[in-house]
Design a protein around this motif. Structure first.
Motif, PDB file in Angstrom:
ATOM      1  N   TYR A   1      -6.709  16.708  -0.434  1.00  0.00           N
ATOM      2  CA  TYR A   1      -6.692  16.325   0.969  1.00  0.00           C
ATOM      3  C   TYR A   1      -6.472  17.548   1.840  1.00  0.00           C
ATOM      4  O   TYR A   1      -5.732  18.462   1.462  1.00  0.00           O
ATOM      5  CB  TYR A   1      -5.580  15.301   1.225  1.00  0.00           C
ATOM      6  CG  TYR A   1      -5.763  14.023   0.443  1.00  0.00           C
ATOM      7  CD1 TYR A   1      -6.299  12.895   1.031  1.00  0.00           C
ATOM      8  CD2 TYR A   1      -5.431  13.971  -0.917  1.00  0.00           C
ATOM      9  CE1 TYR A   1      -6.487  11.720   0.301  1.00  0.00           C
ATOM     10  CE2 TYR A   1      -5.619  12.814  -1.654  1.00  0.00           C
ATOM     11  CZ  TYR A   1      -6.149  11.690  -1.047  1.00  0.00           C
ATOM     12  OH  TYR A   1      -6.341  10.549  -1.774  1.00  0.00           O
TER      13      TYR A   1
ATOM     14  N   ASP B   1       0.846  -1.179   0.000  1.00  0.00           N
ATOM     15  CA  ASP B   1       0.000   0.000   0.000  1.00  0.00           C
ATOM     16  C   ASP B   1       0.887   1.236   0.000  1.00  0.00           C
ATOM     17  O   ASP B   1       2.091   1.163  -0.230  1.00  0.00           O
ATOM     18  CB  ASP B   1      -0.991  -0.005   1.167  1.00  0.00           C
ATOM     19  CG  ASP B   1      -0.322  -0.264   2.518  1.00  0.00           C
ATOM     20  OD1 ASP B   1       0.897  -0.010   2.653  1.00  0.00           O
ATOM     21  OD2 ASP B   1      -1.020  -0.718   3.441  1.00  0.00           O
TER      22      ASP B   1
ATOM     23  N   SER C   1       1.156   5.762   1.277  1.00  0.00           N
ATOM     24  CA  SER C   1       0.783   6.749   2.281  1.00  0.00           C
ATOM     25  C   SER C   1       0.968   8.149   1.749  1.00  0.00           C
ATOM     26  O   SER C   1       1.786   8.393   0.860  1.00  0.00           O
ATOM     27  CB  SER C   1       1.613   6.577   3.561  1.00  0.00           C
ATOM     28  OG  SER C   1       2.987   6.843   3.312  1.00  0.00           O
TER      29      SER C   1
ATOM     30  N   GLN D   1      -9.406  13.116   2.979  1.00  0.00           N
ATOM     31  CA  GLN D   1      -9.757  13.351   1.585  1.00  0.00           C
ATOM     32  C   GLN D   1     -11.033  14.187   1.517  1.00  0.00           C
ATOM     33  O   GLN D   1     -12.081  13.803   2.035  1.00  0.00           O
ATOM     34  CB  GLN D   1      -9.971  12.031   0.842  1.00  0.00           C
ATOM     35  CG  GLN D   1     -10.144  12.225  -0.658  1.00  0.00           C
ATOM     36  CD  GLN D   1     -10.369  10.910  -1.384  1.00  0.00           C
ATOM     37  OE1 GLN D   1     -11.487  10.402  -1.418  1.00  0.00           O
ATOM     38  NE2 GLN D   1      -9.301  10.354  -1.945  1.00  0.00           N
TER      39      GLN D   1
ATOM     40  N   GLU E   1      -3.259   8.758  -7.944  1.00  0.00           N
ATOM     41  CA  GLU E   1      -2.925   7.395  -7.523  1.00  0.00           C
ATOM     42  C   GLU E   1      -2.976   6.402  -8.686  1.00  0.00           C
ATOM     43  O   GLU E   1      -3.518   6.696  -9.757  1.00  0.00           O
ATOM     44  CB  GLU E   1      -3.849   6.965  -6.392  1.00  0.00           C
ATOM     45  CG  GLU E   1      -3.694   7.840  -5.148  1.00  0.00           C
ATOM     46  CD  GLU E   1      -4.609   7.442  -4.009  1.00  0.00           C
ATOM     47  OE1 GLU E   1      -4.165   6.664  -3.142  1.00  0.00           O
ATOM     48  OE2 GLU E   1      -5.770   7.899  -3.998  1.00  0.00           O
TER      49      GLU E   1
ATOM     50  N   ARG F   1      -2.956   4.713   2.245  1.00  0.00           N
ATOM     51  CA  ARG F   1      -3.791   4.580   1.059  1.00  0.00           C
ATOM     52  C   ARG F   1      -3.666   3.164   0.497  1.00  0.00           C
ATOM     53  O   ARG F   1      -2.680   2.466   0.735  1.00  0.00           O
ATOM     54  CB  ARG F   1      -3.363   5.598  -0.001  1.00  0.00           C
ATOM     55  CG  ARG F   1      -3.441   7.047   0.452  1.00  0.00           C
ATOM     56  CD  ARG F   1      -4.866   7.487   0.638  1.00  0.00           C
ATOM     57  NE  ARG F   1      -5.605   7.440  -0.610  1.00  0.00           N
ATOM     58  CZ  ARG F   1      -6.929   7.511  -0.692  1.00  0.00           C
ATOM     59  NH1 ARG F   1      -7.664   7.613   0.409  1.00  0.00           N
ATOM     60  NH2 ARG F   1      -7.532   7.456  -1.862  1.00  0.00           N
TER      61      ARG F   1
END
Length: 603
Positions: A540, A494, A496, A547, A532, A513
């Motif tokens: 954000y 993942d 961040s 978000q 992303e 995230r």
């Protein structure tokens, strides 16, 4: 100049022979193009003077984004504040522009990693092959391509070149691009015609992916092929002619300062330095007050076999400060001497004036790919402090608070071992290193808010597995990929979005995230902007990292956003493209199709 509608033909797609069609098109007059509606004329633009570039995204130039990192300090912060945390939820797509450059390279579809530039209502952007586009965005309702500068780059996949491009430079009346084939090309701002082109990278395997940097009357470029059997360098070109002024090699030859850190005789290959890597494949920063360029350099080559090139391997994995007029080295700081984990440190180096321990300091701040945030003195490169920003870090027990080196660094050793179970050797097995070999934070840009003293990053959170696979010197082919080993991901990863107190190096907020960070960040008052891998673009809250707004456009974001204004109205722009190399254990995004796009949003 190649008009938009003819772009596919001019670039040799659909079975047409590109150069012949280009000649046919470029002989058309501007009047003829205007009659067909393919050419958009406009008022004569004001040049991108050194004074304007120095004020990019600030003060009188706040509406314009004139350099790839926003300003010379690489802050990627804009004071434009029409879009706020309170109203960002009302953001909508203003318009989108399809871009070319989808032809595959030897490594598949090229990566859209470019940051658009904007000057006086005109947007400038590249596709993965470095082709420049000038787009009229002054209406706020659509983006009309004015010209596409035909660089005639060869898109033959058999050439074996890596295709990615991170942006342009504006210099006077020129739009300057770096190409994967090693050329630097300057296009006329008004017409898109080529004014000059130079084959600057001329050795096997050399080329460019990073954006050029315009400084005064010079264009600064960095040799970008950092995992190839090449030797890194940074060069300055005359902005008017493209003639080379100086070149600094990031791997010194025998007898030069730093060459003593390449113990090639010990490896049995006295020429190991000739393929030592240390490429400069991301645009650096510039301090006008001291006329100093500050660039990050990449890993030594081969990346996973330190026994091929024993020693600390200067100036790999370093921040280097160069005199912009002469190219002379002012200082350096090496983050990970003798690196064997692929921890390039080419990423953004933030130039900050801040109070540290009660004293105002001129600082270089850097999110290391190795998972450590560093503060260095901008005058001499001395270490100030550091802090870990990734969740998992096992390659070193920590950083020496006096030297800034890993605590197990041995200045008398030819091979470093920073952690017993995370050391690559030819007679050893695979190891798991954290952070992942791509970081932490790699080439994608970080950002700094000078109003709050906080730095922001977009990170991978995870680990990788590495193993050494020795290659004999006689089997090394100069100019080809030379890893000296193999790598793989350690399961699904993942990412961040995180905030660091820049004065202390300590993380003071982080949000995890689903997807690893690969795009970088941009800041406006109260907001952090992030794209992303699954095609989500979001805003954000800069304090809470909550978000506040998002949209999914279905592509892949490997580029950071930027912002600009036309007639007082603020816009946010970002480019998206294909997935390219690696899904980091997320098979659901592997079917993303190739489509290079520019998206522009507004209230």
């Amino acid at each position: 100049m190649v008009p938009a509608a003819a772009g596919r033909l001019a670039f040799g797609a659909d079975g047409y022979e590109g150069r012949n069609v280009k000649m046919k098109i470029t002989n058309l007059s501007v009047a003829a193009l205007a009659a067909t509606g393919l050419f958009v004329s406009g008022a004569v633009a004001e040049p991108a003077t050194p004074e304007r570039l120095e004020m990019s995204a600030m003060g009188d130039e706040a509406a314009n984004w004139l350099t790839v990192h926003g300003n010379y300090s690489s802050h990627r912060y804009s004071p434009l504040d029409e879009i706020t945390p309170e109203n960002v939820g009302d953001m909508e797509l203003a318009f989108a522009v399809p871009l070319g450059g989808t032809e595959p390279s030897a490594f598949g579809a090229g990566a859209m990693e470019t940051t658009p530039l904007v000057k006086d209502g005109k947007l400038y952007v590249t596709d993965p092959w470095g082709t420049p586009y000038k787009i009229d965005v002054s209406s706020g309702e659509k983006g009309q391509i004015e010209w596409i500068c035909d660089t005639a780059v060869d898109r033959d996949p058999s050439l074996g070149i890596l295709v990615a491009n991170r942006g342009l430079a504006l210099s006077g009346d020129l739009v300057v691009t770096n190409l994967p084939d090693g050329r630097v090309v300057a296009c006329d701002d008004a017409s898109g015609d080529i004014v000059w082109e130079k084959q600057v990278a001329d050795q096997p395997g050399e080329g460019f992916t990073g954006a050029p940097l315009a400084v005064g009357d010079k264009i600064i470029v960095g040799q970008s092929y950092g995992d190839w059997a090449t030797r890194g360098w940074i060069a300055a070109l005359d902005a008017a002619t493209g003639d080379e002024i100086w070149r600094f090699y990031t791997v010194p030859e025998p007898g030069q300062p730093g060459s003593e850190t390449w113990l090639c005789e010990e490896s049995g290959n006295p020429d190991c330095w000739k393929t030592g890597g240390a490429a400069a494949w991301v645009t650096g920063s510039y301090d006008p007050e001291t006329n100093t360029l500050i660039y990050g350099t990449g890993n030594p080559v081969p990346m996973y076999d330190p026994e091929y090139r024993p020693g600390d391997n200067l100036y790999s994995n370093s921040a280097i400060a160069l005199d912009a007029d002469t190219g002379e080295l002012k200082w350096h700081f090496q983050y990970t001497p003798g690196d064997y984990l692929d921890y390039d440190e080419v990423g953004s180096h933030l130039l900050i004036d801040q109070e540290v321990d009660g004293e105002m300091r001129k600082v270089v701040a850097h999110f290391g790919r190795n998972g450590i945030f560093y503060n260095l003195d901008r005058n001499n490169g001395s270490f100030i402090n550091s802090g870990q920003y990734v969740e998992k870090l096992n390659w070193t027990p920590g950083i020496d608070p006096k030297t800034g080196k890993p605590v197990n660094y041995d200045p008398n050793a030819s091979l470093q071992s920073y952690a017993e179970d995370v050391t690559l050797r030819r007679d050893g097995g695979p190891i798991e290193n954290c952070p992942h070999l791509q970081g932490g934070i790699n080439f994608w840009p970080t950002a700094y808010n000078p109003e709050t003293g906080q730095a922001y990053g977009h990170s991978i959170e995870g680990c990788s597995e590495l193993e050494t696979v020795p290659v004999a010197p006689e089997d090394v082919i100069p100019g080809t990929i030379f890893t000296g080993g193999s790598n793989s991901d350690s399961g699904e990863m993942d990412g961040s979005i995180l905030r660091v107190n820049a004065a202390t190096g300590e993380v003071d907020n982080k949000t995890i995230r689903e997807y690893p960070g690969y795009a970088g960040v941009m800041l406006t008052p109260g907001l952090v902007w992030v794209g992303e891998l699954d095609g989500t673009f979001g805003a954000y809250d800069a304090d809470t990292l909550e978000q506040l707004w998002s949209i999914n456009v279905g592509g892949v974001f490997k580029a950071p956003a930027m912002t600009y204004a036309v007639d007082g109205k603020q816009y946010v722009a970002i480019t998206a493209g294909p997935l390219g190399l690696g899904s980091f254990g997320h098979p659901e995004i592997e079917q993303t199709q190739v489509a290079n796009m520019l998206y522009v949003f507004a209230l």
